[in-house]
Motif scaffolding. Structure first.
Motif, PDB file in Angstrom:
ATOM      1  N   TRP A  22       0.955  -1.239  -0.152  1.00 29.08           N
ATOM      2  CA  TRP A  22       0.031  -0.038   0.154  1.00 29.08           C
ATOM      3  C   TRP A  22       0.634   1.234   0.143  1.00 29.08           C
ATOM      4  O   TRP A  22       1.079   2.374  -0.562  1.00 29.08           O
ATOM      5  CB  TRP A  22      -1.248  -0.013   0.915  1.00 29.08           C
ATOM      6  CG  TRP A  22      -1.589   0.960   1.181  1.00 29.08           C
ATOM      7  CD1 TRP A  22      -1.429   2.095   1.613  1.00 29.08           C
ATOM      8  CD2 TRP A  22      -3.211   1.735   0.935  1.00 29.08           C
ATOM      9  NE1 TRP A  22      -2.320   2.847   1.965  1.00 29.08           N
ATOM     10  CE2 TRP A  22      -3.549   2.780   0.840  1.00 29.08           C
ATOM     11  CE3 TRP A  22      -3.714   0.076  -0.256  1.00 29.08           C
ATOM     12  CZ2 TRP A  22      -4.302   3.515   0.016  1.00 29.08           C
ATOM     13  CZ3 TRP A  22      -4.741   0.873  -0.680  1.00 29.08           C
ATOM     14  CH2 TRP A  22      -5.533   2.321  -0.218  1.00 29.08           C
ATOM     15  N   ASN A  23       2.068   1.194   1.414  1.00 28.24           N
ATOM     16  CA  ASN A  23       3.021   2.605   0.931  1.00 28.24           C
ATOM     17  C   ASN A  23       3.030   2.791   0.010  1.00 28.24           C
ATOM     18  O   ASN A  23       3.882   3.631  -0.240  1.00 28.24           O
ATOM     19  CB  ASN A  23       3.680   1.802   1.890  1.00 28.24           C
ATOM     20  CG  ASN A  23       3.279   2.434   3.486  1.00 28.24           C
ATOM     21  OD1 ASN A  23       2.015   3.030   3.169  1.00 28.24           O
ATOM     22  ND2 ASN A  23       3.577   2.129   4.954  1.00 28.24           N
ATOM     23  N   PRO A  67      -9.930   0.478   7.058  1.00 28.08           N
ATOM     24  CA  PRO A  67      -9.127   1.599   6.571  1.00 28.08           C
ATOM     25  C   PRO A  67      -8.084   2.198   7.434  1.00 28.08           C
ATOM     26  O   PRO A  67      -7.036   2.678   7.140  1.00 28.08           O
ATOM     27  CB  PRO A  67      -9.759   2.146   6.035  1.00 28.08           C
ATOM     28  CG  PRO A  67     -11.568   2.620   6.341  1.00 28.08           C
ATOM     29  CD  PRO A  67     -11.321   1.207   6.983  1.00 28.08           C
ATOM     30  N   SER A  68      -8.261   1.409   8.302  1.00 28.36           N
ATOM     31  CA  SER A  68      -7.492   2.376   9.032  1.00 28.36           C
ATOM     32  C   SER A  68      -6.201   1.727   9.635  1.00 28.36           C
ATOM     33  O   SER A  68      -4.439   2.495  10.051  1.00 28.36           O
ATOM     34  CB  SER A  68      -7.774   2.201  11.076  1.00 28.36           C
ATOM     35  OG  SER A  68      -7.984   1.117  11.320  1.00 28.36           O
ATOM     36  N   ASN A  69      -6.213   0.798   9.453  1.00 30.70           N
ATOM     37  CA  ASN A  69      -4.562   0.024   8.870  1.00 30.70           C
ATOM     38  C   ASN A  69      -3.818   0.389   7.356  1.00 30.70           C
ATOM     39  O   ASN A  69      -3.139  -0.245   7.789  1.00 30.70           O
ATOM     40  CB  ASN A  69      -4.974  -1.224   8.206  1.00 30.70           C
ATOM     41  CG  ASN A  69      -5.881  -2.207   9.629  1.00 30.70           C
ATOM     42  OD1 ASN A  69      -5.543  -1.887  10.492  1.00 30.70           O
ATOM     43  ND2 ASN A  69      -6.612  -2.906   9.349  1.00 30.70           N
ATOM     44  N   ASP A  71      -3.682   3.787   7.123  1.00 29.98           N
ATOM     45  CA  ASP A  71      -3.574   5.616   7.026  1.00 29.98           C
ATOM     46  C   ASP A  71      -2.049   5.257   6.493  1.00 29.98           C
ATOM     47  O   ASP A  71      -1.339   5.201   7.494  1.00 29.98           O
ATOM     48  CB  ASP A  71      -3.962   5.897   8.815  1.00 29.98           C
ATOM     49  CG  ASP A  71      -5.378   5.863   8.382  1.00 29.98           C
ATOM     50  OD1 ASP A  71      -5.873   5.649   7.926  1.00 29.98           O
ATOM     51  OD2 ASP A  71      -6.232   5.730   9.733  1.00 29.98           O
ATOM     52  N   ALA A  72      -1.272   6.827   5.909  1.00 30.27           N
ATOM     53  CA  ALA A  72      -0.542   7.250   6.547  1.00 30.27           C
ATOM     54  C   ALA A  72       0.442   6.921   7.472  1.00 30.27           C
ATOM     55  O   ALA A  72      -0.260   8.161   8.767  1.00 30.27           O
ATOM     56  CB  ALA A  72      -0.445   8.099   5.690  1.00 30.27           C
TER      57      ALA A  72
END
Length: 83
Positions: A22-23, A67-69, A71-72
């Motif tokens: 994701w990152n 979605p909190s997993n 987060d930037a």
């Protein structure tokens, strides 16, 4: 909740890989494909019992949908010395 130690290790590897991807710019559809492939590989290698894989799949899908997993993480700001 996962209780088998080997299944927990696979869960940690999957979730770490999902956050890493994701990152790096991968999006939900690509993460979903990765997860499906990972789970399919576990099924074919028969490293885990099928009920452990089913439980792992449920937990990994729950992680992916939260979605909190993804987060930037804010980077620490450095002080700038203007002198």
């Amino acid at each position: 909740m996962l209780q088998d130690t080997q299944t927990i290790r696979y869960y940690q590897q999957i979730t770490d890989a999902l956050v890493y991807m994701w990152n790096r710019g991968y999006r939900f559809d690509e993460l979903r494909l990765y997860l499906d492939g990972y789970l399919d590989a576990l099924r074919h290698t028969k490293i885990l019992e099928s009920y452990h894989i089913h439980r792992l799949e449920a937990e990994a899908n729950r992680y992916l949908r939260d979605p909190s997993n993804f987060d930037a993480i804010p980077l620490p700001q450095t002080e700038v010395d203007y002198h």
